[in-house]
Design an enzyme around this catalytic site. Structure first.
Site, PDB file in Angstrom:
ATOM      1  N   GLU A 118       0.827  -1.199   0.000  1.00 20.42           N
ATOM      2  CA  GLU A 118       0.000   0.000   0.000  1.00 20.42           C
ATOM      3  C   GLU A 118       0.867   1.257   0.000  1.00 20.42           C
ATOM      4  O   GLU A 118       1.939   1.285   0.589  1.00 20.42           O
ATOM      5  CB  GLU A 118      -0.925  -0.003   1.218  1.00 20.42           C
ATOM      6  N   CYS A 131       3.473   8.563   1.500  1.00 20.00           N
ATOM      7  CA  CYS A 131       3.973   7.577   2.469  1.00 20.00           C
ATOM      8  C   CYS A 131       4.181   6.269   1.709  1.00 20.00           C
ATOM      9  O   CYS A 131       3.231   5.700   1.186  1.00 20.00           O
ATOM     10  CB  CYS A 131       2.917   7.427   3.566  1.00 20.00           C
ATOM     11  N   CYS A 138       6.142  -7.082   7.333  1.00 20.22           N
ATOM     12  CA  CYS A 138       7.258  -6.644   8.181  1.00 20.22           C
ATOM     13  C   CYS A 138       7.695  -7.836   9.020  1.00 20.22           C
ATOM     14  O   CYS A 138       6.850  -8.607   9.478  1.00 20.22           O
ATOM     15  CB  CYS A 138       6.795  -5.497   9.080  1.00 20.22           C
ATOM     16  N   CYS A 142       5.585  -5.178  16.167  1.00 15.82           N
ATOM     17  CA  CYS A 142       5.171  -4.174  17.151  1.00 15.82           C
ATOM     18  C   CYS A 142       3.698  -4.407  17.462  1.00 15.82           C
ATOM     19  O   CYS A 142       2.885  -4.594  16.554  1.00 15.82           O
ATOM     20  CB  CYS A 142       5.409  -2.774  16.599  1.00 15.82           C
ATOM     21  N   CYS A 145       0.758  -2.353  15.836  1.00 19.06           N
ATOM     22  CA  CYS A 145       0.835  -2.066  14.398  1.00 19.06           C
ATOM     23  C   CYS A 145       0.177  -3.169  13.575  1.00 19.06           C
ATOM     24  O   CYS A 145       0.494  -4.343  13.736  1.00 19.06           O
ATOM     25  CB  CYS A 145       2.288  -1.894  13.985  1.00 19.06           C
ATOM     26  N   GLY A 205       6.571  -2.065   6.388  1.00 21.55           N
ATOM     27  CA  GLY A 205       7.931  -2.572   6.419  1.00 21.55           C
ATOM     28  C   GLY A 205       8.902  -1.749   7.229  1.00 21.55           C
ATOM     29  O   GLY A 205       8.629  -0.615   7.615  1.00 21.55           O
ATOM     30  N   GLU A 206      10.043  -2.358   7.528  1.00 24.49           N
ATOM     31  CA  GLU A 206      11.119  -1.681   8.247  1.00 24.49           C
ATOM     32  C   GLU A 206      12.209  -1.334   7.212  1.00 24.49           C
ATOM     33  O   GLU A 206      12.936  -2.204   6.746  1.00 24.49           O
ATOM     34  CB  GLU A 206      11.668  -2.622   9.338  1.00 24.49           C
ATOM     35  N   SER A 259      10.747   5.493  15.869  1.00 26.74           N
ATOM     36  CA  SER A 259       9.515   5.049  16.526  1.00 26.74           C
ATOM     37  C   SER A 259       9.852   4.704  17.972  1.00 26.74           C
ATOM     38  O   SER A 259      10.211   3.576  18.271  1.00 26.74           O
ATOM     39  CB  SER A 259       8.963   3.812  15.814  1.00 26.74           C
ATOM     40  N   HIS A 261       7.962   5.524  21.219  1.00 26.64           N
ATOM     41  CA  HIS A 261       6.707   4.994  21.786  1.00 26.64           C
ATOM     42  C   HIS A 261       6.737   4.607  23.263  1.00 26.64           C
ATOM     43  O   HIS A 261       5.683   4.338  23.847  1.00 26.64           O
ATOM     44  CB  HIS A 261       6.179   3.791  20.982  1.00 26.64           C
ATOM     45  N   CYS A 379      -1.463   5.839   9.860  1.00 28.53           N
ATOM     46  CA  CYS A 379      -0.260   5.141  10.337  1.00 28.53           C
ATOM     47  C   CYS A 379      -0.623   3.821  10.965  1.00 28.53           C
ATOM     48  O   CYS A 379      -1.495   3.757  11.829  1.00 28.53           O
ATOM     49  CB  CYS A 379       0.414   5.929  11.445  1.00 28.53           C
TER      50      CYS A 379
END
Ligand code: SAH
Ligand code: SF4
Length: 403
Positions: A118, A131, A138, A142, A145, A205-206, A259, A261, A379
Site C-alpha cells: 500500500e 507515504c 514486516c 510491534c 501495528c 515494512g522496516e 519510533s 513509543h 499510520c
C-alpha cells in the site's frame, strides 16, 4: 465506519509475463538494460541521461514520447522493456482527500501469488506527503501495528519503491504540464506547484532491513535531474535498527524519524520488540551520533498515544528527560485502531495534557492529525491482503474440488 468515497479497480489482472519495466531503475540499472539490447558502451551514458530525463523529469509512460531518441532505438527499447508502474488493484479516496493505493507487484518465480503493498498520499494546503512502503509486510511485530501482524513476504526492489512515487505522480497529475481535470477531489490537493513535496518511509515494512534497495531508491528520488525531491524532505522512519542508523546517515543522508513509543525498556520491549535487541540507551546513542544532526536537522521521535499504557504525565516528563541534549522534534501520534487491535487511543484531553508537558520543555510537538482513517490509510493501519487472500484462495480451491 468505513466511508469509502471512491474505490476504483483501476486495471485488470496482470497479463502473462509482462516485459520488465525501466521505470524506477537507477542509472546503473538503466545502463545494464541498454547493454542487454546491444547499445554500445560509449553511447550508454548519454542514453541513460536521455532516459532519465524522460522517465523522471517528464514522467512519460511510452518510449514513443522520447523524441530525442532515434526511432530505431525506441523500437528496440519497446520490444524488450516497458515503462509500467506497479499495477493498481484499488484506489481509495478518503473524505479528507487522503488517497490509498493497493498495488500488486510482479510475481517472482517462487511466489505463489503476486504480493501486494500500500501507498498513501496525504495532501495538506501547503504540502503533499507520500507515504511509501519498503517491504511486503514486516518481520517485526510491534504490538500496536497492523502491518506487524502480516508476516514478511519480501523486500521491495528499487524499481518497486521508486515505482510508488511515479504511480502517485501519475494519479494526481503531478508531472510538469499535467492538468488536474478528471482527478477525484482535485480541490483537496495542495496549492503548491508540486503535489508531492515530501516523502516519508512510513508505509509497510522496516526500511533499514531493506537498506540497499531503499538507499538506492532514495538516490533516484532525490536526483536533481529527475524527481528532484530534496533529502531534507525525505524522512526514513525506523523502529530502531541501531547498527544501520549511522550507516543510513552516511550513505543516504535523509531526515530520520524514530519510533520510540515508550520511555523505559520494560514497556518498549512489549510495544516495539526490537528493543530487546537494541535497547533505548543504544538507540539514543545512535541518534546522538547521526551524521548531520543539528538544530536545523532534528530527529523526529514518534510516540503513539495508547490509553493507559504510555500516556501518563509521568511518561511525558520521562520522555523530555530522555531526549535532553538531542536536537529533536516530538510527534505524538493518536493510536489508529484496526480490526482486533489490543489497544485504545488515549483520550483527546490526555493527549493535550501530554503535549503541554512536552511543549513546556521547549519542543514543538504537533499531534499528528489522523488522516484517511476511514479508508484504513492512517499510520499503522496498512496491511495488504496477501496473506489473507492466500487463505481465501485455499478455501476457494477446496470448494472447487468439492472438499
Ligand atoms: N517500520 C517503520 C516505519 C513504518 S511504521 C517504523 O516502525 O518506524 C510508521 C509509523 O507508524 C511508526 O512510527 C509506527 O510506530 C507508527 N504506527 C504503527 N502502527 C500504528 C498505529 N496503529 N497507530 C498509530 N501509529 C502507528
Ligand atoms: Fe514493522 Fe514499523 Fe509496524 Fe513495527 S511499527 S511492525 S517495525 S511496520
Amino acid at each position: 465506519m468505513v466511508l469509502v468515497l471512491d474505490q476504483t479497480p483501476v486495471s485488470g489482472p496482470a497479463t502473462a509475463a509482462p516485459l520488465p519495466t525501466l521505470a524506477g531503475l537507477g542509472r546503473e540499472g538503466l545502463a545494464e538494460a541498454l547493454a542487454a539490447i546491444g547499445v554500445p558502451e560509449k553511447q550508454r551514458r548519454m542514453r541513460v541521461g536521455q532516459l532519465w530525463t524522460w522517465i523522471y523529469a517528464h514522467g512519460v509512460t511510452s518510449f514513443d514520447a522520447m523524441t530525442d531518441v532515434s526511432k530505431e532505438l525506441r523500437g528496440r527499447l519497446a520490444a524488450a522493456y516497458s515503462l509500467a508502474r506497479p499495477e493498481i488493484v484499488t484506489e481509495q479516496v478518503s473524505v479528507d482527500g487522503t488517497r490509498k493505493w493497493l498495488l500488486r507487484l510482479p510475481r517472482r518465480g517462487h511466489e505463489a501469488r503476486a504480493p501486494e503493498i500500500e501507498t498513501v498520499y496525504i495532501p495538506e494546503s501547503d504540502r503533499g506527503t507520500l507515504c511509501i512502503s519498503s517491504q511486503v509486510g514486516c518481520t517485526l511485530t510491534c504490538s500496536f501495528c497492523h502491518t506487524g501482524t502480516q508476516r514478511l513476504v519480501r523486500n521491495l526492489e528499487v524499481s518497486e519503491i521508486v515505482g510508488q512515487i511515479l504511480l502517485a505522480r501519475d494519479r494526481i497529475a503531478d508531472w510538469p504540464g499535467a492538468g488536474t481535470d478528471g482527478i477525484a477531489d482535485a480541490h483537496l490537493l495542495p496549492s503548491t506547484e508540486r503535489k508531492i513535496t515530501n516523502i516519508v518511509l512510513m508505509g509497510m515494512g522496516e526500511p533499514l532491513y531493506n537498506f540497499e534497495n531503499v538507499r538506492d531508491a532514495m538516490a533516484v528520488a532525490s536526483d536533481d535531474a529527475g524527481l528532484a525531491l530534496s533529502k531534507r524532505r525525505i524522512t526514513l522512519s525506523t523502529s530502531g535498527v541501531v547498527p544501520n542508523i549511522g550507516r543510513w546517515g552516511e550513505e543516504a543522508g535523509t531526515m530520520l524519524a524514530i519510533s520510540l513509543h515508550a520511555t523505559n525498556d520494560a514497556l518498549r520491549d512489549v510495544l516495539v520488540p526490537i528493543n530487546k535487541k537494541y535497547p533505548i540507551a543504544e538507540l539514543l546513542d545512535a541518534c546522538r551520533n547521526y551524521p548531520g544532526l543539528s538544530n536545523a536537522r532534528r530527529i523526529t521521535f514518534e510516540y503513539v498515544m495508547l490509553k493507559g499504557v504510555n500516556d501518563s504525565l509521568a511518561d511525558a516528563r520521562a520522555l523530555v528527560r530522555l531526549l535532553a541534549g538531542i536536537p529533536a522534534k516530538i510527534n505524538l501520534i493518536p493510536f489508529n485502531p484496526w480490526p482486533g487491535s489490543p489497544y485504545e487511543c488515549s483520550e483527546w484531553e490526555q493527549i493535550e495534557r501530554f503535549a503541554e508537558v512536552v511543549n513546556r520543555a521547549g519542543y514543538a510537538s504537533p499531534v499528528r492529525t489522523p488522516r484517511g482513517r476511514d479508508i484504513l490509510a492512517a499510520c499503522g493501519q496498512l496491511k495488504s491482503e496477501s496473506v489473507k487472500l492466500r487463505a481465501r484462495d485455499r478455501a476457494g480451491a477446496a470448494e472447487a474440488e468439492g472438499r
